[in-house]
Structure formats: C-alpha cells, structure tokens
Write a protein that holds these residues in place. Structure first.
Motif, mmCIF file in Angstrom:
data_model
loop_
_atom_site.group_PDB
_atom_site.id
_atom_site.type_symbol
_atom_site.label_atom_id
_atom_site.label_comp_id
_atom_site.label_asym_id
_atom_site.label_seq_id
_atom_site.Cartn_x
_atom_site.Cartn_y
_atom_site.Cartn_z
ATOM 1 N N PRO A 181 0.823 -1.209 0.000
ATOM 2 C CA PRO A 181 0.000 0.000 0.000
ATOM 3 C C PRO A 181 0.855 1.256 0.000
ATOM 4 O O PRO A 181 1.966 1.274 0.536
ATOM 5 N N LEU A 182 0.341 2.313 -0.607
ATOM 6 C CA LEU A 182 1.091 3.552 -0.715
ATOM 7 C C LEU A 182 0.999 4.317 0.600
ATOM 8 O O LEU A 182 -0.062 4.398 1.207
ATOM 9 N N PRO A 183 2.103 4.870 1.058
ATOM 10 C CA PRO A 183 2.106 5.429 2.417
ATOM 11 C C PRO A 183 1.435 6.784 2.560
ATOM 12 O O PRO A 183 1.017 7.139 3.648
ATOM 13 N N ASN A 184 1.336 7.560 1.486
ATOM 14 C CA ASN A 184 0.696 8.858 1.648
ATOM 15 C C ASN A 184 -0.050 9.202 0.355
ATOM 16 O O ASN A 184 0.112 8.514 -0.659
ATOM 17 N N PRO A 185 -0.878 10.225 0.387
ATOM 18 C CA PRO A 185 -1.759 10.467 -0.758
ATOM 19 C C PRO A 185 -1.067 10.857 -2.057
ATOM 20 O O PRO A 185 -1.697 10.908 -3.097
ATOM 21 N N GLY A 186 0.216 11.130 -2.062
ATOM 22 C CA GLY A 186 0.897 11.379 -3.341
ATOM 23 C C GLY A 186 0.964 12.849 -3.695
ATOM 24 O O GLY A 186 1.283 13.647 -2.823
ATOM 25 N N PRO A 187 0.697 13.297 -4.898
ATOM 26 C CA PRO A 187 0.244 12.484 -6.044
ATOM 27 C C PRO A 187 1.375 11.653 -6.667
ATOM 28 O O PRO A 187 2.541 11.947 -6.474
ATOM 29 N N TYR A 188 0.965 10.610 -7.384
ATOM 30 C CA TYR A 188 1.915 9.692 -8.003
ATOM 31 C C TYR A 188 1.736 9.712 -9.508
ATOM 32 O O TYR A 188 0.680 10.008 -10.027
ATOM 33 N N ARG A 189 2.835 9.326 -10.205
ATOM 34 C CA ARG A 189 2.742 9.069 -11.648
ATOM 35 C C ARG A 189 3.293 7.678 -11.898
ATOM 36 O O ARG A 189 4.219 7.229 -11.212
ATOM 37 N N ALA B 73 11.138 -1.380 -23.692
ATOM 38 C CA ALA B 73 10.136 -0.378 -24.099
ATOM 39 C C ALA B 73 9.526 0.212 -22.849
ATOM 40 O O ALA B 73 9.537 -0.412 -21.772
ATOM 41 N N GLU B 74 9.035 1.400 -23.008
ATOM 42 C CA GLU B 74 8.361 2.032 -21.874
ATOM 43 C C GLU B 74 7.176 2.834 -22.410
ATOM 44 O O GLU B 74 7.199 3.321 -23.550
ATOM 45 N N THR B 75 6.166 2.955 -21.576
ATOM 46 C CA THR B 75 5.034 3.809 -21.949
ATOM 47 C C THR B 75 5.305 5.213 -21.432
ATOM 48 O O THR B 75 6.321 5.472 -20.785
ATOM 49 N N ARG B 76 4.375 6.106 -21.698
ATOM 50 C CA ARG B 76 4.532 7.461 -21.184
ATOM 51 C C ARG B 76 4.114 7.491 -19.720
ATOM 52 O O ARG B 76 3.436 6.592 -19.235
ATOM 53 N N TRP B 77 4.511 8.536 -19.018
ATOM 54 C CA TRP B 77 4.069 8.715 -17.638
ATOM 55 C C TRP B 77 2.588 9.089 -17.642
ATOM 56 O O TRP B 77 2.115 9.813 -18.508
ATOM 57 N N SER B 78 1.913 8.610 -16.608
ATOM 58 C CA SER B 78 0.482 8.942 -16.507
ATOM 59 C C SER B 78 0.327 10.358 -15.961
ATOM 60 O O SER B 78 1.283 11.007 -15.548
ATOM 61 N N GLU B 79 -0.921 10.803 -15.958
ATOM 62 C CA GLU B 79 -1.237 12.059 -15.266
ATOM 63 C C GLU B 79 -1.045 11.830 -13.765
ATOM 64 O O GLU B 79 -1.145 10.699 -13.295
ATOM 65 N N PRO B 80 -0.822 12.876 -12.977
ATOM 66 C CA PRO B 80 -0.672 12.661 -11.531
ATOM 67 C C PRO B 80 -1.961 12.088 -10.930
ATOM 68 O O PRO B 80 -3.060 12.535 -11.257
ATOM 69 N N ILE B 81 -1.778 11.074 -10.117
ATOM 70 C CA ILE B 81 -2.918 10.419 -9.460
ATOM 71 C C ILE B 81 -2.862 10.797 -7.989
ATOM 72 O O ILE B 81 -1.895 10.468 -7.290
ATOM 73 N N LEU B 82 -3.883 11.489 -7.539
ATOM 74 C CA LEU B 82 -3.930 11.915 -6.139
ATOM 75 C C LEU B 82 -4.829 10.948 -5.385
ATOM 76 O O LEU B 82 -5.962 10.701 -5.789
ATOM 77 N N LEU B 83 -4.344 10.414 -4.277
ATOM 78 C CA LEU B 83 -5.147 9.478 -3.508
ATOM 79 C C LEU B 83 -6.064 10.239 -2.546
ATOM 80 O O LEU B 83 -5.899 11.428 -2.320
ATOM 81 N N ARG B 84 -7.035 9.494 -1.980
ATOM 82 C CA ARG B 84 -8.004 10.145 -1.100
ATOM 83 C C ARG B 84 -7.373 10.489 0.230
ATOM 84 O O ARG B 84 -6.556 9.749 0.767
ATOM 85 N N ARG B 85 -7.844 11.603 0.749
ATOM 86 C CA ARG B 85 -7.393 12.000 2.083
ATOM 87 C C ARG B 85 -8.626 12.009 2.978
ATOM 88 O O ARG B 85 -9.614 12.641 2.654
#
Lengths: 252, 256
Positions: free
Chosen positions: A121-129, A142-154
């Motif tokens: 589990p992620l330790p804090n709300p981020g945001p993450y990409r 190969a690699e894909t592009r980075w996603s948009e920032p994902i902010l977790l719920r607080r």
C-alpha cells in the motif's frame, strides 16, 4: 551501449468506469494495458509498473537489469519503486484477463518485508505518476509514457461532522406554538372561572338568577295549608275570625 | 324553561360524546406507544448511543397519558350526567395535568425527531463501530447493531461505503485501508457469510458490494414512531381542549 527503450504512446490511466474503490487512501486501480507490448515482447520478457511521486518522475532512471529494480521499501527515500512484475504474455491481445490492475493491494508483503517485488500500500496520498516498463534479459526494451498525476483520497476526522440539523423543521414550530397557545387559553379560562367565582362569593351576589342547570334534588318542605272553607253566615266580621254559632249582625 | 332544558341536554350529549372519543383515543395512544417501546426494529441501541433517546421517553409518557385519558373520560361522563360540581372539578384539574404531560411528550418527540440527522448517526458510527478498546458495553452493542443492520438490509454505512473513505474512524485504526476499504459486512456475502468476490468488493465492482446507505432503513421507522407520537398526541390535545372548554362552561353553570 544498450539501445534506449522504445517509447510507446500509451498513457496509463485510472479506469473510467464507475468503481467506488478505484482510488482509496492507499491504493488505486489502473486500466490493464492490453495489446500495448505486442510485437515488442518475447516470451521471457516481463512488464513492470514504475511508480514515482509526481515531482520525482522526471528524475526516474530506468534500471539496467532486474537486480537494479528499486524495491517497494525504498519508496520514501528513493521517491520511486517498481512493482507488479508480470509476464508480458498476460498483457497480450489474446489473453483473457480482468480489466483492472490494483496497485497497493498486498499488505502481507509490506508487513513481512520480503525482497520480492511488493505491491504494498502507498504510504501517503501522493500524487503519483506511473508508467509501464518492458524489461528483457538485457535491460528495458520499451516504456510507456508517464500517466497524469494520481492523487489518492485523504480522509478527514469525524469531528468535522456537525450533527445539528440545518434548520428546525416547520412541524416542530407548528406543534409547539399551537399547543402552547391552547395550554395558555385553558389556563386562562380556569383562572378566569375560578377568579369570577371567588369574586362573586366575596361580594355575596345572587348566583341563582342565570343558572339554568338544576340538579335533581328532592324538596322536603311542608306543603302550605289549604285555606279552610268559610262557615256559612260570616258577614262583616274579618275572614277567618268567625265564631261557630251564628250571631245577629252588629249595627253597621 | 323547556328551551333551557333542551340546551342542557344537547350540551350534556356533546360532552359525553367528546369524552367517549377521548377515552377511545387514549386507548389507541397507549397501544401505539407500547408498540414503539417494544422496539420492533431493533434500533433502540443506536438511538441510546446517540444519547438522544428522548423519543422513547415520549413514548413512555404516552402510555401513561393514554391510560389517564381513558380513566378521566369515564370520570367525565359520570360527572356530566350527574351534573356534579365536585366530580367535574376533579376531572378538570386532572385533565389539565394530563394535558400538560401530553404537551411535553408531543413537543419532545417532534424536536428530537428533527435532530436525528444523517450526520448524527455518521459520527456515532465512525467513532464507535469496531472500536478496538471499547470504552463500555454500549460500543460493543453499537458494533453488533450495525453489523446486523448492514447484513439484513444489504446496506453499508450511513450514506454509502464512501463514508469509510471520506472520514477516519475507529474501524480505520483497526483495519488497513488496502485490505478493508469498507467493512466486510458491506460485501455481498454467500450462505457461509464469506464475500462472494473479495477483490470485486474491495474495488467496488457493482454486484459484489452493497452500495446504498442504511440511513433510510434507520430513519424510516424512527420517523414513523416520532410522528405517530407527536401528531396523534397533537390531535388528541386539540380535541381535549374543546371538550375541556365545554366542561368548564358546563361546570360554571351548575347550580350549587
């Protein structure tokens, strides 16, 4: 020098379908990247998910081999990690699979501290990409592009909940006001009636004139005596004062 | 004189009729309040935990007021027919006392029904459900009541499972968010009491979890209860007001 990995145009994203748990306080879901790596992947290749804090994604360097893969427990220091190691065949077009990946769903590996790739589990709300990385035997292919920032719920504290009603219902006001006025009228009527009785009895006024309700009562008085019939022959003498024997009348 | 006696008989007839209606309504009020106090929907522990069980107090008062109304209506009928000043005076005084008690019961029921908002239950649920060190037995009872409520009515939380996501809670301190975004009781369970698809339930896939909140299930019976006590009591009191005014007029016209 190893060739740089191919950049695929695919952008990982949170699924658009309505799922209540797609983003929680420590996990999030991603759409499965079907058909993205077809044509590039061999049978032995694996697809990894790289997760980084949104402000650290530019500084992320692809690991050169499997041994260099940043582990989960270094997330807070290295600001990124890689997880969800999956065989590339599972993301091919022909593979039947559930359509959603869940990042952060494995609490056992966090608690036990294993070295394997850990989907903790992620330790804090981020945001993450995030981005997907196709790793072969000789490094990233190969690699894909980075996603948009994902902010977790607080989550907020329940002490912010105000349990008081927004405004008093009108029914309460109606009931309270009408009942209070009825009670006041009754109290006034009782006090008024008692006051009138006390006032009348103090002033010794006759009460019987306008009372029309009579209790049924028996009277015990003696009936008046009927007048006796006049004996014959009483003339000028006052009535009731007749003597028993007739007398010649006195001169008038 | 004959007209006066007709008026007397009409007034007596109206007062007797009024008292008969009061007696029947008293019995009905007692029966209704006994039904509410007997807790048919097992919601009493939740209301008691909110420290707001005055609706039950109103129902208890309603039981005794109903019986008093019935007894006083009989006294009133006897007093009107015999035109007895003493009996009617006793009747008026006791009826005013009963009026005051019933007034208190109605206003209490209406006010406290108003205060049973979703926020009240939400706060209680978040602070007490599955509390790890229960302060007293009522926390265990709250947990048990919520579990049964969610199981039997296929609902989750007060407004929905997102209650557990939007707010921190005693439950959240005990169970990690990754494993338990919401309690297991919110998942659709099979006959053995296990979720039919745990991953689907955690993700919120429809069909594997209960998405609606329990507030309607709670507030429905409680609202019926409160309105039954408040509005029915209000109707009885309006009728009693008229009968009492008539009786006071009748009493003041009785000769000594």
């Amino acid at each position: 020098l190893p060739t740089p990995p191919a950049r695929l145009p695919y952008v990982p994203q949170v699924p658009s379908m309505a799922l209540l748990g797609k983003v929680t306080a420590s996990t999030f879901a991603l759409e499965r990247p079907r058909c993205v790596f077809d044509g590039l992947a061999d049978a032995s290749d694996t697809v990894w998910l790289a997760v980084a804090f949104a402000n650290a994604s530019a500084a992320f360097r692809n690991p050169l081999s499997r041994a260099d893969v940043p582990p989960y427990k270094q997330l807070l220091t290295a600001r990124s990690y890689m997880t969800l190691e999956t065989a590339a065949a599972e993301y091919s077009c022909s593979a039947p699979s559930p359509s959603v990946l869940r990042v952060g769903g494995d609490t056992a590996c966090r608690d036990q501290g294993r070295q394997d790739p850990c989907n903790g589990p992620l330790p804090n709300p981020g945001p993450y990409r995030v981005k997907f990385l196709l790793m072969g035997c000789r490094g990233p292919k190969a690699e894909t592009r980075w996603s948009e920032p994902i902010l977790l719920r607080r989550a907020v504290s329940p002490s912010t909940i105000d349990p008081a009603p927004a405004r008093r219902g009108s029914a309460v006001v109606v009931i309270a006001s009408i009942l209070a006025s009825l009670g006041a009228v009754l109290a006034t009527a009782v006090l008024g009636a008692l006051g009138a009785k006390v006032w009348d009895s103090l002033c010794h006024q006759d009460l019987g004139t306008d009372a029309f309700i009579r209790r049924s009562y028996r009277t015990h008085h003696i009936p008046p005596a009927l007048p006796q019939p006049l004996p014959p022959g009483c003339g000028c003498s006052p009535p009731g004062l007749c003597r028993s024997a007739p007398q010649p009348p006195a001169p008038c | 004189m004959a007209k006066n006696y007709d008026c007397v008989h009409i007034l007596q007839g109206l007062l007797v009729f009024g008292n008969v209606v009061i007696g029947m309504c008293g019995i009905a009020l007692t029966a209704e309040c006994i039904y509410f106090v007997s807790n048919p929907h097992d919601l009493y522990p939740l209301l008691k935990a909110t420290e707001n069980s005055d609706i039950y107090t109103s129902a208890w008062i309603g039981i005794f007021v109903g019986l008093a109304l019935f007894a006083l209506s009989i006294l009133g009928i006897i007093g009107v027919i015999k035109a007895s000043r003493t009996l009617l005076l006793v009747y008026i005084i006791l009826m005013l006392t009963t009026f005051a008690f019933e007034m208190a019961s109605c206003i209490t029921a209406a006010t406290h029904q108003d205060s049973l908002t979703p926020g009240l239950f939400l706060k209680q649920m978040l602070e007490r459900y599955q509390k790890s060190e229960p302060a007293n037995n009522s926390d265990n009872v709250v947990t048990k009541t919520w579990d049964e409520l969610m199981l039997q009515n296929h609902c989750c939380g007060v407004l929905g499972p997102s209650d557990w996501q939007e707010y921190t809670s005693a439950f959240r301190r005990m169970h990690s968010d990754a494993d338990y975004p919401w309690p297991r009781m919110c998942c659709v369970l099979d006959a053995q009491g296990l979720p039919i698809n745990l991953d689907g339930c955690k993700l919120g896939v429809s069909g594997y979890y209960n998405s609606n909140g329990c507030y309607d299930t709670i507030s429905g019976p409680v609202n019926t209860h409160a309105w039954g006590v408040a509005w029915f009591g209000f109707a009885i009191l309006c009728w009693t007001f008229c009968v009492l005014l008539g009786t006071m007029f009748y009493w003041s016209r009785i000769e000594y």
